[in-house]
Design a protein around this motif. Sequence first.
Motif, short mmCIF file in Angstrom:
data_model
loop_
_atom_site.label_atom_id
_atom_site.label_comp_id
_atom_site.label_asym_id
_atom_site.label_seq_id
_atom_site.Cartn_x
_atom_site.Cartn_y
_atom_site.Cartn_z
N GLU A 3 0.69 -1.01 0.09
CA GLU A 3 0.03 0.08 0.50
C GLU A 3 0.67 1.01 -0.24
O GLU A 3 2.09 1.17 0.65
N GLU A 6 -2.02 5.54 3.26
CA GLU A 6 -3.41 5.07 4.32
C GLU A 6 -4.58 5.31 4.48
O GLU A 6 -4.63 7.06 3.58
N ALA A 7 -5.44 5.64 4.62
CA ALA A 7 -6.65 6.11 5.46
C ALA A 7 -6.30 6.72 6.01
O ALA A 7 -5.16 7.40 6.68
N ASP A 23 -10.26 6.31 1.87
CA ASP A 23 -11.35 5.62 3.24
C ASP A 23 -10.58 4.62 3.12
O ASP A 23 -10.19 4.07 4.74
N SER A 24 -10.37 3.39 2.10
CA SER A 24 -10.05 2.42 2.37
C SER A 24 -8.82 1.51 0.94
O SER A 24 -8.86 2.12 0.25
N TYR A 25 -8.15 0.32 1.01
CA TYR A 25 -7.93 -0.41 -0.06
C TYR A 25 -8.51 -1.63 0.29
O TYR A 25 -8.57 -2.42 1.00
N ASP A 26 -8.61 -2.07 -1.09
CA ASP A 26 -9.12 -3.34 -1.28
C ASP A 26 -8.14 -4.15 -1.75
O ASP A 26 -7.41 -3.87 -2.65
N TYR A 32 -7.42 1.76 -4.32
CA TYR A 32 -8.15 2.74 -2.63
C TYR A 32 -9.23 3.09 -3.18
O TYR A 32 -10.18 3.20 -4.43
#
Length: 60
Positions: A3, A6-7, A23-26, A32
């Motif tokens: 990654e 980061e969020a 918001d997030s990482y899939d 992202y």
Amino acid sequence: MAEKFEAGDVVLLKSGGPKMTVDSYDQDDEKYRCEWFVDGKVQHQLFRGSSLEKYVSVGW
């Protein structure tokens, strides 16, 4: 893939556009999830890390 963001990081598309918050990482899609506002309404989309760059504020 490691990654890069980061969020909570603020990012931009390399091609331009609004500031977005990660918001997030899939992990499965290696993308992202980013959020931003248009006319007061939250928008969100998945983006590859290679299309994003971290936003750097130029403060005085």
